[in-house]
Design a protein around this motif. Structure first.
Motif, PDB file in Angstrom:
ATOM      1  N   GLY A  15      56.189  51.624  25.284  1.00  0.00           N
ATOM      2  CA  GLY A  15      56.390  52.112  27.186  1.00  0.00           C
ATOM      3  C   GLY A  15      57.376  51.529  27.132  1.00  0.00           C
ATOM      4  N   LYS A  16      58.556  50.562  26.311  1.00  0.00           N
ATOM      5  CA  LYS A  16      59.940  50.813  27.109  1.00  0.00           C
ATOM      6  C   LYS A  16      61.113  52.009  27.062  1.00  0.00           C
ATOM      7  N   VAL A  17      59.904  52.585  26.331  1.00  0.00           N
ATOM      8  CA  VAL A  17      61.313  53.747  25.170  1.00  0.00           C
ATOM      9  C   VAL A  17      61.098  54.532  26.451  1.00  0.00           C
ATOM     10  N   HIS A  18      62.962  55.023  26.730  1.00  0.00           N
ATOM     11  CA  HIS A  18      63.980  55.967  27.871  1.00  0.00           C
ATOM     12  C   HIS A  18      63.743  56.832  27.313  1.00  0.00           C
ATOM     13  N   ARG A  19      64.283  57.522  25.755  1.00  0.00           N
ATOM     14  CA  ARG A  19      64.420  58.343  25.261  1.00  0.00           C
ATOM     15  C   ARG A  19      64.583  58.681  24.188  1.00  0.00           C
ATOM     16  N   ILE A  20      64.647  59.119  22.805  1.00  0.00           N
ATOM     17  CA  ILE A  20      64.840  59.506  21.646  1.00  0.00           C
ATOM     18  C   ILE A  20      65.428  59.788  20.909  1.00  0.00           C
ATOM     19  N   LEU A  44      44.412  60.147  19.283  1.00  0.00           N
ATOM     20  CA  LEU A  44      46.011  59.180  19.220  1.00  0.00           C
ATOM     21  C   LEU A  44      45.488  58.239  20.475  1.00  0.00           C
ATOM     22  N   VAL A  45      45.266  59.544  21.393  1.00  0.00           N
ATOM     23  CA  VAL A  45      45.415  59.038  22.650  1.00  0.00           C
ATOM     24  C   VAL A  45      43.735  59.416  23.179  1.00  0.00           C
ATOM     25  N   GLY A  46      43.938  58.506  24.550  1.00  0.00           N
ATOM     26  CA  GLY A  46      42.439  58.707  25.297  1.00  0.00           C
ATOM     27  C   GLY A  46      41.104  57.777  25.364  1.00  0.00           C
ATOM     28  N   GLU A  47      39.977  58.699  25.546  1.00  0.00           N
ATOM     29  CA  GLU A  47      38.567  57.619  25.533  1.00  0.00           C
ATOM     30  C   GLU A  47      38.453  57.004  24.118  1.00  0.00           C
ATOM     31  N   MET A  48      38.715  58.224  23.378  1.00  0.00           N
ATOM     32  CA  MET A  48      38.529  57.866  21.941  1.00  0.00           C
ATOM     33  C   MET A  48      39.855  57.605  21.163  1.00  0.00           C
ATOM     34  N   MET A  72      50.528  54.479  23.928  1.00  0.00           N
ATOM     35  CA  MET A  72      50.814  55.166  22.933  1.00  0.00           C
ATOM     36  C   MET A  72      51.346  56.468  23.442  1.00  0.00           C
ATOM     37  N   THR A  73      50.662  57.382  24.625  1.00  0.00           N
ATOM     38  CA  THR A  73      50.884  58.105  25.753  1.00  0.00           C
ATOM     39  C   THR A  73      52.361  58.760  25.946  1.00  0.00           C
ATOM     40  N   HIS A  74      52.618  57.731  26.251  1.00  0.00           N
ATOM     41  CA  HIS A  74      54.623  57.530  26.777  1.00  0.00           C
ATOM     42  C   HIS A  74      55.420  57.998  25.265  1.00  0.00           C
ATOM     43  N   TRP A  75      55.060  57.338  23.986  1.00  0.00           N
ATOM     44  CA  TRP A  75      55.373  57.247  22.601  1.00  0.00           C
ATOM     45  C   TRP A  75      55.166  59.352  22.681  1.00  0.00           C
ATOM     46  N   ALA A  76      53.763  59.220  23.076  1.00  0.00           N
ATOM     47  CA  ALA A  76      53.528  60.671  22.085  1.00  0.00           C
ATOM     48  C   ALA A  76      54.555  61.258  23.244  1.00  0.00           C
ATOM     49  N   ASP A  77      54.550  61.615  24.640  1.00  0.00           N
ATOM     50  CA  ASP A  77      55.173  62.213  25.419  1.00  0.00           C
ATOM     51  C   ASP A  77      56.671  62.221  24.912  1.00  0.00           C
TER      52      ASP A  77
END
Length: 111
Positions: A15-20, A44-48, A72-77
Protein backbone atom coordinates in the motif's frame (compact mmCIF):
# COMPACT_ATOMS: atom_id res chain seq x y z
CA UNK A 1 18.26 12.81 -8.46
CA UNK A 2 15.42 10.38 -7.72
CA UNK A 3 14.79 9.28 -4.17
CA UNK A 4 14.29 5.53 -4.08
CA UNK A 5 12.94 3.61 -1.16
CA UNK A 6 12.97 -0.17 -1.23
CA UNK A 7 10.05 -1.69 0.66
CA UNK A 8 9.84 -4.98 2.44
CA UNK A 9 7.71 -7.60 0.73
CA UNK A 10 4.23 -8.52 1.83
CA UNK A 11 0.66 -7.32 1.75
CA UNK A 12 1.21 -4.81 4.53
CA UNK A 13 3.86 -2.94 2.54
CA UNK A 14 2.42 -2.76 -0.98
CA UNK A 15 0.00 0.00 0.00
CA UNK A 16 3.04 2.30 0.33
CA UNK A 17 4.04 2.01 -3.32
CA UNK A 18 3.81 5.36 -5.08
CA UNK A 19 4.84 4.16 -8.52
CA UNK A 20 6.59 1.25 -10.18
CA UNK A 21 9.76 2.00 -12.09
CA UNK A 22 10.27 -0.66 -14.76
CA UNK A 23 13.20 1.05 -16.46
CA UNK A 24 15.53 -1.74 -15.29
CA UNK A 25 13.06 -4.55 -15.94
CA UNK A 26 14.53 -7.27 -18.15
CA UNK A 27 12.45 -6.99 -21.34
CA UNK A 28 13.14 -10.63 -22.24
CA UNK A 29 10.49 -11.67 -19.72
CA UNK A 30 7.85 -10.43 -22.19
CA UNK A 31 8.87 -13.25 -24.53
CA UNK A 32 8.43 -15.96 -21.88
CA UNK A 33 5.45 -18.24 -21.43
CA UNK A 34 4.43 -19.44 -17.98
CA UNK A 35 2.31 -22.52 -17.32
CA UNK A 36 0.47 -22.45 -14.00
CA UNK A 37 -1.27 -25.32 -12.24
CA UNK A 38 -3.65 -23.93 -9.64
CA UNK A 39 -6.90 -25.00 -8.04
CA UNK A 40 -7.60 -21.51 -6.66
CA UNK A 41 -10.64 -19.90 -8.24
CA UNK A 42 -10.74 -16.70 -6.18
CA UNK A 43 -10.07 -13.29 -7.72
CA UNK A 44 -7.22 -11.18 -6.42
CA UNK A 45 -9.44 -8.64 -4.61
CA UNK A 46 -13.02 -8.13 -3.51
CA UNK A 47 -15.56 -10.02 -1.45
CA UNK A 48 -14.23 -13.42 -2.56
CA UNK A 49 -10.68 -12.15 -3.09
CA UNK A 50 -7.45 -13.63 -1.82
CA UNK A 51 -7.21 -11.45 1.30
CA UNK A 52 -10.75 -12.12 2.49
CA UNK A 53 -10.70 -15.85 1.78
CA UNK A 54 -7.13 -16.78 2.68
CA UNK A 55 -6.17 -14.03 5.16
CA UNK A 56 -8.12 -15.52 8.08
CA UNK A 57 -6.55 -18.92 7.33
CA UNK A 58 -3.16 -17.27 7.87
CA UNK A 59 -4.23 -15.51 11.10
CA UNK A 60 -5.44 -12.14 9.76
CA UNK A 61 -8.25 -10.50 11.75
CA UNK A 62 -11.02 -8.41 10.13
CA UNK A 63 -9.00 -5.17 10.25
CA UNK A 64 -5.97 -6.85 8.73
CA UNK A 65 -8.09 -8.44 5.99
CA UNK A 66 -9.55 -5.03 5.07
CA UNK A 67 -6.09 -3.43 4.99
CA UNK A 68 -4.68 -6.31 2.91
CA UNK A 69 -7.52 -6.10 0.40
CA UNK A 70 -7.08 -2.31 0.08
CA UNK A 71 -3.33 -2.77 -0.39
CA UNK A 72 -3.81 -5.53 -2.97
CA UNK A 73 -6.26 -3.28 -4.85
CA UNK A 74 -3.71 -0.44 -4.77
CA UNK A 75 -0.97 -2.83 -5.97
CA UNK A 76 -3.16 -4.09 -8.82
CA UNK A 77 -3.93 -0.47 -9.77
CA UNK A 78 -0.21 0.38 -9.91
CA UNK A 79 0.59 -2.70 -12.00
CA UNK A 80 -2.22 -1.84 -14.40
CA UNK A 81 -0.86 1.71 -14.84
CA UNK A 82 2.50 0.31 -15.96
CA UNK A 83 1.55 -2.87 -17.81
CA UNK A 84 -2.08 -2.53 -18.83
CA UNK A 85 -2.74 -5.86 -17.09
CA UNK A 86 -5.96 -5.78 -15.05
CA UNK A 87 -5.34 -8.22 -12.19
CA UNK A 88 -8.24 -7.30 -9.92
CA UNK A 89 -10.72 -9.97 -10.95
CA UNK A 90 -8.49 -12.68 -12.40
CA UNK A 91 -8.87 -16.05 -10.74
CA UNK A 92 -6.50 -18.89 -10.03
CA UNK A 93 -2.73 -18.51 -9.87
CA UNK A 94 -2.52 -16.25 -12.91
CA UNK A 95 -2.76 -12.95 -11.07
CA UNK A 96 -0.35 -14.05 -8.37
CA UNK A 97 2.32 -15.02 -10.89
CA UNK A 98 1.91 -11.78 -12.81
CA UNK A 99 1.93 -9.80 -9.56
CA UNK A 100 5.02 -11.70 -8.39
CA UNK A 101 6.88 -11.12 -11.65
CA UNK A 102 6.15 -7.41 -11.42
CA UNK A 103 6.97 -7.40 -7.71
CA UNK A 104 10.35 -9.10 -7.97
CA UNK A 105 12.00 -6.97 -10.65
CA UNK A 106 11.29 -3.23 -10.47
CA UNK A 107 12.19 -0.77 -7.76
CA UNK A 108 9.36 0.67 -5.71
CA UNK A 109 9.28 4.38 -5.14
CA UNK A 110 7.35 6.78 -2.97
CA UNK A 111 7.33 10.57 -3.01
Amino acid sequence: MKKVKIFHTGGGEIGKVHRIDVSSFDSRIKDCDFIIASDVQNPLVGEMGASRVFGPQKGADNNMVEMLDQNMTHWADEIEKVTGIHLHNRSGGQERLEASVEHSKPFFQQP
